[in-house]
Design an enzyme around this catalytic site. Structure first.
Site, mmCIF file in Angstrom:
data_model
loop_
_atom_site.group_PDB
_atom_site.id
_atom_site.type_symbol
_atom_site.label_atom_id
_atom_site.label_comp_id
_atom_site.label_asym_id
_atom_site.label_seq_id
_atom_site.Cartn_x
_atom_site.Cartn_y
_atom_site.Cartn_z
ATOM 1 N N SER A 192 0.839 -1.199 0.000
ATOM 2 C CA SER A 192 0.000 0.000 0.000
ATOM 3 C C SER A 192 0.872 1.245 0.000
ATOM 4 O O SER A 192 2.034 1.208 0.427
ATOM 5 C CB SER A 192 -0.928 -0.010 1.213
ATOM 6 N N GLU A 201 0.880 5.530 0.784
ATOM 7 C CA GLU A 201 0.165 6.581 1.525
ATOM 8 C C GLU A 201 0.359 7.962 0.898
ATOM 9 O O GLU A 201 1.451 8.313 0.476
ATOM 10 C CB GLU A 201 0.674 6.582 2.975
ATOM 11 N N ASP A 209 -2.216 13.703 16.640
ATOM 12 C CA ASP A 209 -1.465 14.535 17.584
ATOM 13 C C ASP A 209 -2.125 15.894 17.667
ATOM 14 O O ASP A 209 -2.542 16.448 16.645
ATOM 15 C CB ASP A 209 -0.012 14.688 17.112
ATOM 16 N N PHE A 238 11.271 15.087 10.817
ATOM 17 C CA PHE A 238 10.168 14.122 11.016
ATOM 18 C C PHE A 238 10.537 13.095 12.082
ATOM 19 O O PHE A 238 9.751 12.761 12.945
ATOM 20 C CB PHE A 238 9.940 13.310 9.742
ATOM 21 N N HIS A 256 4.183 -0.832 3.368
ATOM 22 C CA HIS A 256 3.337 0.367 3.229
ATOM 23 C C HIS A 256 4.298 1.537 3.057
ATOM 24 O O HIS A 256 5.094 1.817 3.959
ATOM 25 C CB HIS A 256 2.494 0.543 4.498
HETATM 26 P P1 FAD Z 1 -2.590 5.420 20.354
HETATM 27 O O1 FAD Z 1 -2.591 4.012 19.930
HETATM 28 O O2 FAD Z 1 -3.781 5.934 21.084
HETATM 29 O O3 FAD Z 1 -1.275 5.642 21.250
HETATM 30 C C1 FAD Z 1 -0.852 6.943 21.602
HETATM 31 C C2 FAD Z 1 -0.039 6.884 22.897
HETATM 32 O O4 FAD Z 1 -0.902 6.585 23.988
HETATM 33 C C3 FAD Z 1 1.049 5.799 22.908
HETATM 34 O O5 FAD Z 1 2.141 6.306 23.623
HETATM 35 C C4 FAD Z 1 0.394 4.659 23.670
HETATM 36 O O6 FAD Z 1 1.348 3.839 24.321
HETATM 37 C C5 FAD Z 1 -0.457 5.410 24.677
HETATM 38 N N1 FAD Z 1 -1.651 4.686 25.102
HETATM 39 C C6 FAD Z 1 -2.608 4.144 24.314
HETATM 40 N N2 FAD Z 1 -3.592 3.585 25.050
HETATM 41 C C7 FAD Z 1 -3.264 3.792 26.346
HETATM 42 C C8 FAD Z 1 -3.876 3.485 27.589
HETATM 43 N N3 FAD Z 1 -5.047 2.843 27.657
HETATM 44 N N4 FAD Z 1 -3.257 3.878 28.729
HETATM 45 C C9 FAD Z 1 -2.071 4.556 28.689
HETATM 46 N N5 FAD Z 1 -1.440 4.875 27.526
HETATM 47 C C10 FAD Z 1 -2.031 4.509 26.377
HETATM 48 N N6 FAD Z 1 -1.616 11.192 12.454
HETATM 49 C C11 FAD Z 1 -2.603 11.994 11.967
HETATM 50 O O7 FAD Z 1 -2.923 13.022 12.591
HETATM 51 N N7 FAD Z 1 -3.242 11.688 10.800
HETATM 52 C C12 FAD Z 1 -2.965 10.589 10.084
HETATM 53 O O8 FAD Z 1 -3.570 10.348 9.044
HETATM 54 C C13 FAD Z 1 -1.940 9.705 10.569
HETATM 55 N N8 FAD Z 1 -1.629 8.554 9.926
HETATM 56 C C14 FAD Z 1 -0.725 7.689 10.474
HETATM 57 C C15 FAD Z 1 -0.500 6.463 9.850
HETATM 58 C C16 FAD Z 1 0.392 5.537 10.381
HETATM 59 C C17 FAD Z 1 0.587 4.217 9.693
HETATM 60 C C18 FAD Z 1 1.111 5.865 11.579
HETATM 61 C C19 FAD Z 1 2.116 4.903 12.151
HETATM 62 C C20 FAD Z 1 0.896 7.091 12.205
HETATM 63 C C21 FAD Z 1 -0.024 8.000 11.673
HETATM 64 N N9 FAD Z 1 -0.301 9.211 12.298
HETATM 65 C C22 FAD Z 1 -1.284 10.063 11.791
HETATM 66 C C23 FAD Z 1 0.419 9.615 13.504
HETATM 67 C C24 FAD Z 1 -0.293 9.195 14.802
HETATM 68 O O9 FAD Z 1 -1.538 9.832 14.900
HETATM 69 C C25 FAD Z 1 0.602 9.581 15.971
HETATM 70 O O10 FAD Z 1 1.729 8.737 16.001
HETATM 71 C C26 FAD Z 1 -0.067 9.652 17.328
HETATM 72 O O11 FAD Z 1 0.857 10.265 18.235
HETATM 73 C C27 FAD Z 1 -0.452 8.305 17.933
HETATM 74 O O12 FAD Z 1 -1.510 7.749 17.274
HETATM 75 P P2 FAD Z 1 -1.964 6.243 17.597
HETATM 76 O O13 FAD Z 1 -3.163 5.978 16.805
HETATM 77 O O14 FAD Z 1 -0.833 5.310 17.486
HETATM 78 O O15 FAD Z 1 -2.370 6.439 19.146
#
Ligand code: FAD
Length: 281
Positions: A12, A14, A105, A212, A262
C-alpha cells in the site's frame, strides 16, 4: 501483486490530501504511475481535529474514480463523538470499507484534547457504530511511541487496539529491521495475530527526514545520519545512498516474512517506483 516475491503480501502507498488544485492534478498523475505497480490500496491521511476532512474524502474518491482502492485515515484527537460519527457514516455512505484509525497529535494552539483519549477507543467506537462494515488498520511502533513511558505499556496499548477490533496494523517507519522483527515476536507472544505491515519512508531529503524522525520517535541510526549529513547539499548522493539503504531494508523485511510494505510516498511517484524496480516487485 499476485506473482513472484510479492505473492500473498499486501502493498500500500500513503498520500496526504493536496492543498492546491495544482497539487491535486499532480497527485492524479502520481496515482496513475503508482497504480501500475499494483498496490492493494492507497491510503490518505487525516488532519487532527478534522482539518482535512473534505480533502481526505475527496482524495479517496478520486483514487476510486481512477480505478483503485482507497482507504481514508481518521484521527480522533480534538474531536467529539458526534463529529467522528458523522465522518464514519459519511465514509460508509460512500461505500468505503477500509479505514486507518488513529489518535492523531494535538496541533499546537489547540487546547481541547477531544472526547477520545486513545485510538483503541476510536476502534471500539467504529465497531459499535458500524459492526463489521470496515476493515480497520491501526498504527504500531517497532521503536515504540515517543510518549510511551515503557515499551511494555506501548505493546499493551497496541494489543488494546487489536482487542477493540482492528484487523491489521501499519508501522511507523524505521531503519533497523531488528526492531521490527523483535516487535512482531513480542506481539505474537501476547497473542496478537493480525498482520503487522512495516511502514517504509524513502530517503530524499535529509533535513526533512531528520525533523520528522525527531518528532515521531523514529531513529535514524548514527552511521546513516553521519553519512547523510556528510553529503551536505549533494542531493543525488543522498538519494542514491537512501535508495540502497531502503532497498536493503525492504529486502530483509520481505525475506524475514513481513506480510507486505506500506510506503509513505509524500505524494511522489519517483522514489517508490524506483524502489519497486530495485526490489523486483
Ligand atoms: P494510540 O494508539 O492511542 O497511542 C498513543 C499513545 O498513547 C502511545 O504512547 C500509547 O502507548 C499510549 N496509550 C494508548 N492507550 C493507552 C492506555 N489505555 N493507557 C495509557 N497509555 C495509552 N496522524 C494523523 O494526525 N493523521 C494521520 O492520518 C496519521 N496517519 C498515520 C498512519 C500511520 C501508519 C502511523 C504509524 C501514524 C499516523 N499518524 C497520523 C500519527 C499518529 O496519529 C501519531 O503517532 C499519534 O501520536 C499516535 O496515534 P496512535 O493511533 O498510534 O495512538
Amino acid at each position: 501483486m499476485a506473482q513472484g516475491r510479492g505473492a500473498g503480501r499486501k502493498f500500500s502507498f500513503e498520500f496526504y490530501p493536496p492543498k492546491t488544485a495544482e497539487g491535486a492534478a499532480k497527485l492524479q498523475q502520481t496515482v496513475k504511475q503508482l497504480g501500475q505497480l499494483g498496490p492493494d490500496f492507497f491510503s490518505v491521511t487525516f488532519g487532527a481535529g478534522g482539518s482535512t476532512r473534505e480533502g481526505t474524502l475527496a482524495t479517496v474518491l478520486r483514487i476510486r474514480e481512477a480505478g483503485y482502492a482507497g482507504a481514508p485515515h481518521l484521527s480522533c484527537v480534538a474531536s467529539t463523538r458526534a463529529g467522528l460519527a458523522e465522518v464514519i457514516q459519511e465514509y460508509r455512505a460512500h461505500g468505503i470499507r477500509h479505514i486507518v484509525a488513529l489518535r492523531g497529535d494535538l496541533p499546537s494552539g489547540l487546547a481541547a484534547a477531544g472526547e477520545f483519549r486513545y485510538a483503541s477507543e476510536l476502534v471500539a467506537f467504529i465497531r459499535e457504530l458500524t459492526g463489521d462494515w470496515f476493515h480497520i488498520e491501526v498504527a504500531a511502533y517497532p521503536e515504540y511511541h515517543p510518549q510511551a513511558r515503557k515499551a511494555q505499556q506501548d505493546l499493551a496499548a497496541f494489543k488494546a487496539k487489536v482487542d477493540a477490533g482492528a484487523n491489521a496494523a501499519i508501522t511507523q517507519y524505521f531503519y533497523n529491521p531488528d526492531a521490527y522483527f523483535h516487535f512482531v515476536d513480542q506481539a505474537q507472544a501476547m497473542g496478537i495475530q493480525v498482520p503487522i505491515v512495516p511502514g517504509i519512508m524513502p530517503i530524499n531529503n535529509f533535513t526533512q527526514l531528520a525533523r520528522f524522525s525527531d518528532a515521531c520517535g523514529a531513529e535514524i541510526p548514527r552511521w546513516m545520519r553521519l553519512k547523510l549529513e556528510g553529503y551536505g547539499d549533494d542531493v543525488a548522493s543522498i538519494k542514491a545512498f537512501g535508495l540502497d539503504v531502503v532497498t536493503q531494508l525492504c529486502d530483509r523485511l520481505l525475506e524475514g516474512g513481513a506480510p507486505g510494505l506500506h510506503v509513505y510516498t509524500m505524494n511522489q511517484a519517483g522514489p517508490t517506483s524506483t524502489l519497486w524496480q530495485r526490489l523486483g516487485l
